[in-house]
Scaffold this motif. Structure first.
Motif, short mmCIF file in Angstrom:
data_model
loop_
_atom_site.label_atom_id
_atom_site.label_comp_id
_atom_site.label_asym_id
_atom_site.label_seq_id
_atom_site.Cartn_x
_atom_site.Cartn_y
_atom_site.Cartn_z
N ILE B 4 0.71 -1.09 -0.05
CA ILE B 4 0.22 -0.01 -0.08
C ILE B 4 0.83 1.31 0.10
O ILE B 4 1.74 1.51 1.11
N SER B 5 0.56 2.14 -0.88
CA SER B 5 1.49 3.20 -1.03
C SER B 5 0.59 4.53 -0.90
O SER B 5 -0.45 4.48 -1.73
N THR B 50 -7.61 9.66 10.61
CA THR B 50 -7.88 10.25 9.26
C THR B 50 -7.09 9.36 8.04
O THR B 50 -7.45 9.08 7.23
N LEU B 51 -5.76 9.25 8.45
CA LEU B 51 -4.90 8.32 7.76
C LEU B 51 -5.68 6.77 7.36
O LEU B 51 -5.60 6.66 6.34
N LEU B 52 -6.12 6.35 8.55
CA LEU B 52 -6.48 4.90 8.07
C LEU B 52 -7.82 5.18 7.54
O LEU B 52 -8.09 4.31 6.38
N GLY B 53 -8.64 6.07 7.58
CA GLY B 53 -9.80 6.36 6.53
C GLY B 53 -9.45 6.67 5.22
O GLY B 53 -10.17 6.04 4.47
N ILE B 54 -8.28 7.16 4.93
CA ILE B 54 -8.02 7.26 3.74
C ILE B 54 -7.42 5.96 3.05
O ILE B 54 -7.82 5.71 1.98
N VAL B 55 -6.77 5.13 4.01
CA VAL B 55 -6.59 3.85 3.35
C VAL B 55 -7.67 3.08 3.10
O VAL B 55 -8.07 2.11 2.08
N ASP B 72 -4.13 2.22 -8.75
CA ASP B 72 -4.90 3.71 -7.97
C ASP B 72 -6.13 3.35 -7.40
O ASP B 72 -6.89 3.22 -8.47
N VAL B 73 -6.31 3.37 -6.13
CA VAL B 73 -7.67 3.32 -5.68
C VAL B 73 -8.21 4.32 -4.98
O VAL B 73 -9.19 4.34 -4.53
N THR B 74 -7.55 5.53 -5.24
CA THR B 74 -7.82 6.61 -4.62
C THR B 74 -9.33 6.98 -4.67
O THR B 74 -9.96 7.62 -3.72
N ASP B 75 -10.01 6.84 -6.03
CA ASP B 75 -11.72 6.98 -5.97
C ASP B 75 -12.52 5.72 -5.97
O ASP B 75 -13.66 5.71 -6.25
#
Lengths: 288, 238
Positions: B4-5, B50-55, B72-75
Motif C-alpha cells: 500500500i502506497s 484520518t490516515l486510516l480512513g484514507i486507506v 490507483d484506488v484513490t476513488d
C-alpha cells in the motif's frame, strides 16, 4: 458486617409524592370504583350492587362492538404509522441546514390543539365545500364521510396518521442519530446492503425508542376522543363509536353512572394489561 | 494482499483549505509493504485516524494518491478495496449470534454456506470464540465483542490490509496484554498487512515491526513551520 442505622425520618420526604399521587390518581379512581359497585339515585344515597354492572357491561353487544371497532382502529393506525414513521425518519437528513427545517415541519401537527385537528379535517373532508371531499367527488369517487361508514373510517384514519405519525418520526429519528458512525463504516467494510444495514443495525438500535413510540401510540389511539368527536361524533350511526365515545355516551348521555364506571375500570385494565404484556415481551428479548 | 502506497497525501476537513493549519494531514508519503506489521503512534488529533480512513476509503483525501500494488484506488469505494478495520469501540450486530456475526461479511459476498461455515469455525478457533458460538453476540464481554470485530476481518480471504484504530481502549488492563499477544500471533500466522493506530508506546512497540511516529502537527504555532513529510512523520525502525 457493618450494620446501618435505619433512619425513619426518610419517610418524611416521601409525603409530598404520596399526597400528589393520592389526589391526582388514587382518590379520583376510588370514586369510579365506588360507582362501579353501587347504584345511586342521587342525594348521596347508594345501594350495593356487587358485580352486576360488570356483568352487564361485559355481556353487552354494544360494548363488544365498540371494543372490536377500537381494536381495529388501533391496529390499523399502528400498522400505518410505525412503518411510515420509520421510513420518513430514515429519509430525513442527518446533518446540514435541512435538519431543523425537517424537524419543525414534522413537529407542526403535534402542536395543533386536538379539537382543532378534528375541526380542520371535518371541514377539509366535507363533500360539498371541503377541499378533499369536493375534489374526490369531482373526480367521480362517491365520498361522504357524514353518511358512509367506510368514508368515515378512512377519514378518521387519515386524520390520525396525519396528526400522529410525526411522533413516531421524531422518536425514530432520535434513535437513528444516536447510532455511532463506526457501525455504518463497519457495515460498509463488511459489504452490507442497505437492507442489511437497516435490518441488523438501524432496527435493533431503534428498538427501545420504537417500543416507547408504539406504547404511546397504542395508548393514545386506544383512548382517542377529542379529534374523533369533532370529526364524526361517532357516526354515521355507531360506525366510528370507539370505546371512549361510547363511554361518554353511556356516562353523560344516558347518565348510567354504574355501568359507565364499570366500563371505565374494564377499559383502564385492558390498556394497562396490553401495555404490560407488550413491554414485558419487548424487554424480555433484550436480556437474552 | 498488497503493498500500500500513500503518495503525497494531504487532507483537510474544511471545504476550502488555504493555510497549513487547515490540514489534518500534510504531505504524507508512506509505503506499507505487503505482510508488514505497522504501528502509527501519536497523540490524539494528529491525523492517525484520518490516515486510516484514507486507506480504507471512508475518507477521500483532498489531494494525493492511494495505490494498492500498482492500482490507483484513490476513488475506489470501501467495499472494493477489500480492507478490514477494527474500531475503538467493538462494533457487533447485537441481534445476531457470534457465528452469524462472523459469517456476515462472507454471506454479504455471496460465498457458499459450506465454505462460510468452515471458515467461521476456523476463525472462531483462532480467537477462542468457539465456546458459545451460537449465543447472542450481545451477551459477550467487551473483549469478546472486540474479538468478534477482529474476526469479521479475519474470516475474509481477500483482505488487503487489516487496520486497528486504538482497538484496546475499552479493554481491561489484564485482557489488553492477552489480546495484544493474540494479535501478534495472528499476524505471524496469517501474514496480512496490519496497521495499528495507538497513542500508547508500549502497544506500538510490542505489536509492530515498524513504528511511524506522528508529531502533533496541529498544535504547532502557525508561522514557524512549513511542514513536509520528513517533518510530520519520522520513522523508527527496529
Amino acid at each position: 458486617m457493618i450494620s446501618k442505622s435505619v433512619k425513619q425520618s426518610a419517610w418524611f420526604f416521601v409525603i409530598p409524592v404520596v399526597f400528589l399521587v393520592a389526589f391526582n390518581a388514587l382518590i379520583p379512581l376510588m370514586t369510579v370504583v365506588n360507582y362501579a359497585f353501587q347504584e345511586t339515585f342521587g342525594d348521596n344515597v347508594f345501594f350495593w350492587e356487587g358485580l352486576t354492572w360488570f356483568e352487564q357491561v361485559l355481556n353487552s353487544d354494544r360494548f363488544h362492538d365498540a371494543f372490536l371497532r377500537q381494536i381495529m382502529f388501533t391496529s390499523i393506525i399502528l400498522l400505518i404509522e410505525v412503518p411510515l414513521g420509520i421510513a420518513i425518519a430514515l429519509s430525513m437528513p442527518r446533518k446540514g441546514p435541512w435538519v431543523s427545517v425537517c424537524l419543525v415541519l414534522m413537529a407542526l401537527p403535534l402542536l395543533i390543539p386536538w379539537n382543532v385537528v378534528g375541526a380542520m379535517w371535518n371541514i377539509f373532508a366535507l363533500p360539498d365545500i371541503g377541499l378533499l371531499g369536493y375534489s374526490l367527488n369531482a373526480i367521480g369517487i362517491d365520498y361522504n364521510f357524514t353518511q358512509q361508514p367506510i368514508s368515515a373510517w378512512i377519514t378518521t384514519i387519515l386524520m390520525d396518521v396525519w396528526h400522529w405519525t410525526s411522533l413516531v418520526v421524531l422518536l425514530a429519528y432520535a434513535g437513528l442519530t444516536a447510532i455511532p458512525e463506526a457501525y455504518y463504516q463497519a457495515a460498509k467494510i463488511d459489504g452490507a446492503s442497505k437492507w442489511a444495514v437497516f435490518k441488523w443495525i438501524q432496527l435493533p438500535k431503534m428498538k427501545r425508542v420504537l417500543t416507547i413510540a408504539i406504547l404511546l401510540r397504542f395508548m393514545d389511539s386506544f383512548m382517542i376522543y377529542t379529534e374523533l368527536i369533532v370529526l364524526t361524533g361517532g357516526g354515521p350511526g355507531n360506525s366510528t363509536t370507539l370505546l371512549s365515545i361510547d363511554l361518554v355516551k353511556l356516562a353523560l348521555g344516558q347518565f348510567d353512572l354504574g355501568p359507565a364506571a364499570a366500563m371505565s375500570l374494564v377499559y383502564f385494565f385492558v390498556v394497562l394489561l396490553i401495555c404490560w404484556v407488550f413491554y414485558t415481551l419487548m424487554m424480555k428479548n433484550e436480556q437474552q | 494482499m498488497a503493498k500500500i502506497s500513500l503518495q503525497d497525501i494531504r487532507h483537510s476537513y474544511l471545504s476550502n483549505p488555504r493555510l497549513d493549519v487547515d490540514f489534518a494531514l500534510k504531505h504524507i508519503d508512506i509505503v506499507f509493504e505487503d505482510g508488514g506489521a505497522y504501528a502509527l503512534l501519536g497523540p490524539s488529533g494528529c491525523g492517525k485516524t484520518t490516515l486510516l480512513g484514507i486507506v480504507s476509503g471512508l475518507v477521500s483525501p483532498t489531494s494525493g494518491r492511494v495505490l494498492f500494488d500498482e492500482d490507483d484506488v484513490t476513488d475506489m469505494d470501501t467495499i472494493h478495496r477489500h480492507i478490514a478495520q477494527v474500531f475503538q469501540f467493538p462494533v457487533i450486530y447485537d441481534t445476531m449470534t457470534v457465528f452469524d456475526n462472523l459469517a456476515f461479511p462472507l454471506r454479504n459476498r455471496k460465498i457458499p454456506e459450506t465454505d462460510v461455515s468452515s471458515r467461521v469455525l476456523e476463525v472462531a478457533k483462532m480467537l477462542d470464540l468457539e465456546e458459545g458460538i451460537h449465543r447472542r453476540a450481545a451477551s459477550l464481554t467487551v473483549d469478546g465483542k472486540q474479538k468478534i470485530s477482529l474476526g469479521r476481518g479475519l474470516v475474509r480471504e481477500d483482505v488487503n490490509v487489516m487496520m486497528f484504530d486504538e482497538p484496546l481502549t475499552v479493554i481491561d488492563q489484564n485482557m489488553k496484554w492477552e489480546l495484544r499477544s493474540k494479535l501478534k500471533e495472528l499476524h505471524q500466522n496469517v501474514r496480512t498487512t496490519m496497521i495499528y493506530v495507538t497513542h500508547d508506546q508500549t502497544e506500538a512497540l510490542t505489536f509492530a515491526d515498524e513504528v511511524l511516529a506522528f508529531k502533533p502537527v496541529r498544535q504547532l504555532p502557525r508561522l514557524a513551520f512549513v511542514l513536509n513529510m520528513s517533518d510530520s512523520v519520522s520513522r523508527v525502525s527496529r
